[in-house]
Design an enzyme around this catalytic site. Sequence first.
Site, mmCIF file in Angstrom:
data_model
loop_
_atom_site.group_PDB
_atom_site.id
_atom_site.type_symbol
_atom_site.label_atom_id
_atom_site.label_comp_id
_atom_site.label_asym_id
_atom_site.label_seq_id
_atom_site.Cartn_x
_atom_site.Cartn_y
_atom_site.Cartn_z
ATOM 1 N N LYS A 120 52.749 -28.437 -34.358
ATOM 2 C CA LYS A 120 52.905 -28.068 -32.940
ATOM 3 C C LYS A 120 52.156 -29.102 -32.103
ATOM 4 O O LYS A 120 51.073 -29.540 -32.480
ATOM 5 C CB LYS A 120 52.362 -26.663 -32.675
ATOM 6 N N GLU A 122 51.200 -30.331 -27.934
ATOM 7 C CA GLU A 122 51.150 -29.980 -26.516
ATOM 8 C C GLU A 122 51.762 -31.104 -25.669
ATOM 9 O O GLU A 122 51.436 -32.277 -25.882
ATOM 10 C CB GLU A 122 49.694 -29.753 -26.076
ATOM 11 N N GLU A 189 52.495 -21.037 -22.727
ATOM 12 C CA GLU A 189 51.192 -20.368 -22.572
ATOM 13 C C GLU A 189 50.852 -20.200 -21.098
ATOM 14 O O GLU A 189 50.896 -21.146 -20.307
ATOM 15 C CB GLU A 189 50.104 -21.200 -23.290
HETATM 16 O O1 KIV Z 1 45.563 -23.134 -30.816
HETATM 17 C C1 KIV Z 1 46.105 -22.048 -30.617
HETATM 18 O O2 KIV Z 1 45.656 -20.981 -31.048
HETATM 19 C C2 KIV Z 1 47.340 -22.033 -29.826
HETATM 20 C C3 KIV Z 1 47.845 -20.706 -29.367
HETATM 21 C C4 KIV Z 1 47.026 -20.212 -28.235
HETATM 22 C C5 KIV Z 1 49.289 -20.754 -29.017
HETATM 23 O O3 KIV Z 1 47.882 -23.051 -29.540
#
Ligand code: KIV
Length: 254
Positions: A120, A122, A189
């Site tokens: 994932k 950002e 988010e």
């Molecule tokens: O790092 C994390 O826990 C996240 C969540 C808040 C989606 O990215």
Amino acid sequence: MSVHVQNSRMTTAKLRQMKASGEKIAMLTSYDFTLASLVDEAGIDMLLVGDSASNVVCGNQYTLPITVDEMIFLTKGVVRAAQHALVVCDMPFGSYQVSEEDAVRNAIKILKESGCDAVKIEGGEEILPAIRHMIQIGVPVMGHLGLTPQSVNQFGGYGLRAKEEKEAEKLLHDAKMLDEAGCFAITLEKIPAALAEKVTKEVSCPVIGIGAGNKCDGQVLVLHDMLGLNQGFKPKFLRHFAALAGDVKTAVGN
Ligand code: KIV
């Protein structure tokens, strides 16, 4: 949080089918073998080794200090635990922003060394070349828009994002770009619920919300927060499903 108990492994294709059929997707963070095993057995669809580990595991104020090697160390335990859930590892701050080549090299390192299923990242259009490249070489990527905690110093805090029209328009545009690039899902988010609903309707991939209303295709929560282990953290959107901090103190005190 409703969960789906089944024997087979979760895949990105199954997540898309869940969106198509309106079946809600459940995602929780996990950072260690023992808790990840319980969360997986409960039937959660995706386990996120979030860079929130920097806060809840390491005690840092921000997500920024955690490193690629630390994320890999934590993710290995979660991967060993996951029998059903798809395991996603956050790419930490500094591991994908310098150059496309550096980003792809770090994504490969995370997948190879941790054994996770996906990463994932950002950000939106500004990191699109790196995301496209990762997807082309077979790295499944989950996007993350809205309140992106790695940008906390630029935002000046953890407040609601995309309240103003200009930022909301950019977010919708970014979500469409990530979707077209082939992201298998997008996290939204802390943005207004109406905007999250619009994005969810307008992109083909599953949208997983946190503090973004209840009209997304699924929800993600930080495990320690939803279990009530983190007493000091009580944002409005957070439902505590347990109050384990008190239980731990009572058990340890007896
Ligand atoms: O790092 C994390 O826990 C996240 C969540 C808040 C989606 O990215």
